[in-house]
Design an enzyme around this catalytic site. Structure first.
Site, mmCIF file in Angstrom:
data_model
loop_
_atom_site.group_PDB
_atom_site.id
_atom_site.type_symbol
_atom_site.label_atom_id
_atom_site.label_comp_id
_atom_site.label_asym_id
_atom_site.label_seq_id
_atom_site.Cartn_x
_atom_site.Cartn_y
_atom_site.Cartn_z
ATOM 1 N N HIS A 170 0.818 -1.211 0.000
ATOM 2 C CA HIS A 170 0.000 0.000 0.000
ATOM 3 C C HIS A 170 0.852 1.260 0.000
ATOM 4 O O HIS A 170 2.055 1.239 0.311
ATOM 5 C CB HIS A 170 -0.916 0.006 1.227
ATOM 6 C CG HIS A 170 -0.166 0.022 2.525
ATOM 7 N ND1 HIS A 170 0.395 1.169 3.071
ATOM 8 C CD2 HIS A 170 0.143 -0.974 3.392
ATOM 9 C CE1 HIS A 170 1.005 0.874 4.194
ATOM 10 N NE2 HIS A 170 0.874 -0.422 4.429
ATOM 11 N N GLU A 197 -2.745 -7.160 6.938
ATOM 12 C CA GLU A 197 -1.494 -7.139 7.690
ATOM 13 C C GLU A 197 -1.624 -8.013 8.928
ATOM 14 O O GLU A 197 -2.732 -8.338 9.378
ATOM 15 C CB GLU A 197 -1.153 -5.698 8.085
ATOM 16 C CG GLU A 197 0.156 -5.523 8.838
ATOM 17 C CD GLU A 197 1.366 -6.021 8.080
ATOM 18 O OE1 GLU A 197 1.538 -7.264 8.012
ATOM 19 O OE2 GLU A 197 2.137 -5.182 7.571
#
Length: 243
Positions: free
Chosen positions: A35, A110
């Site tokens: 990201h 994550e």
């Protein structure tokens, strides 16, 4: 360090099985992208599964990588972690690549860092010493206090996710937007004998998967699209402060 100097060799093969997937169309090319930048990346805070948004630099990075990918060949699908920083990155890529619908997949999330989430490493060591000690542990079954995942749990989750994507998209180019910890796990699967790689924000990392278990890390840490955009020189996996 320039963007071009951060590139890994374009044909970096780690598992010695490249010939089995170097020709033909029976395997997918999965471009796994970290990201864009967040304010917590700048502050060096552990983000984990907390839903932190991109900052303005992160949005510029995501737009740049999207424009780059739009020029490199047809993309069949875009997958993303359901956390905001990844999903927004994926949507900016999708806009640049013709408006594909982004498919959310929690398997790309994550690692849950439990009590450490929101803390900077230097603070974590004193505020949550047991959790920080668990994070540094080499035990793969070590869960983190506060609901955090073990390395083995993250491994099972994200490896299964990429295998499922590979089965659905043989012979196609696919984008998967995820996080630094997930990229470290995927890299370890493809390159078990190599040192950890520093995964920078919006870096392009290409994996070839054949028959689910034949992994090749073809190229990685490519941020050549950021030549005109600022980026953090620290990255997940390559620095003590990476979060």
């Amino acid at each position: 360090m320039s963007a071009s100097s951060s590139r890994v060799a374009a044909e970096m093969v780690c598992n010695g099985d490249a010939q089995s997937v170097s020709t033909g169309v029976n395997y997918p090319e999965i471009m796994v992208i970290r990201h864009g930048e967040t304010d917590w990346n700048v502050d060096g805070r552990f983000q984990g599964t907390l839903d932190v948004e991109l900052n303005e630099t992160g949005r510029q990075q995501a737009t740049a990588v999207g424009e780059r990918l739009s020029k490199e060949g047809k993309i069949s699908a875009i997958y993303s972690s359901d956390l905001k920083r990844a999903f927004e990155t994926a949507n900016l890529i999708a806009t640049a690549c013709g408006g594909l619908e982004v498919i959310k997949d929690p398997g790309l999330r994550e690692r849950n860092l439990g009590d450490l989430q929101g803390l900077q490493p230097h603070a974590a060591a004193s505020v949550c010493p047991e959790a920080y000690k668990a994070l540094l542990s080499q035990k793969t079954d070590q869960e983190l206090p506060g609901g955090g995942e073990s390395i083995a749990q993250v491994y099972q989750r994200c490896i299964t996710c990429l295998r499922n994507i590979s089965v659905k998209h043989k012979g196609q180019r696919v984008v998967a937007v995820t996080h630094g910890g997930v990229l470290q796990t995927l890299h370890a699967q493809a390159c078990p004998n190599n040192q950890p790689v520093k995964f920078l924000n919006t870096s392009v990392n290409i994996f070839h998967l054949s028959d689910g278990d034949n992994w090749v890390f073809k190229s990685g840490v490519d941020i050549s699209h950021l030549n005109q955009i600022d980026y953090l020189r620290t990255g997940y996996g390559g620095d003590r402060s990476s979060c």
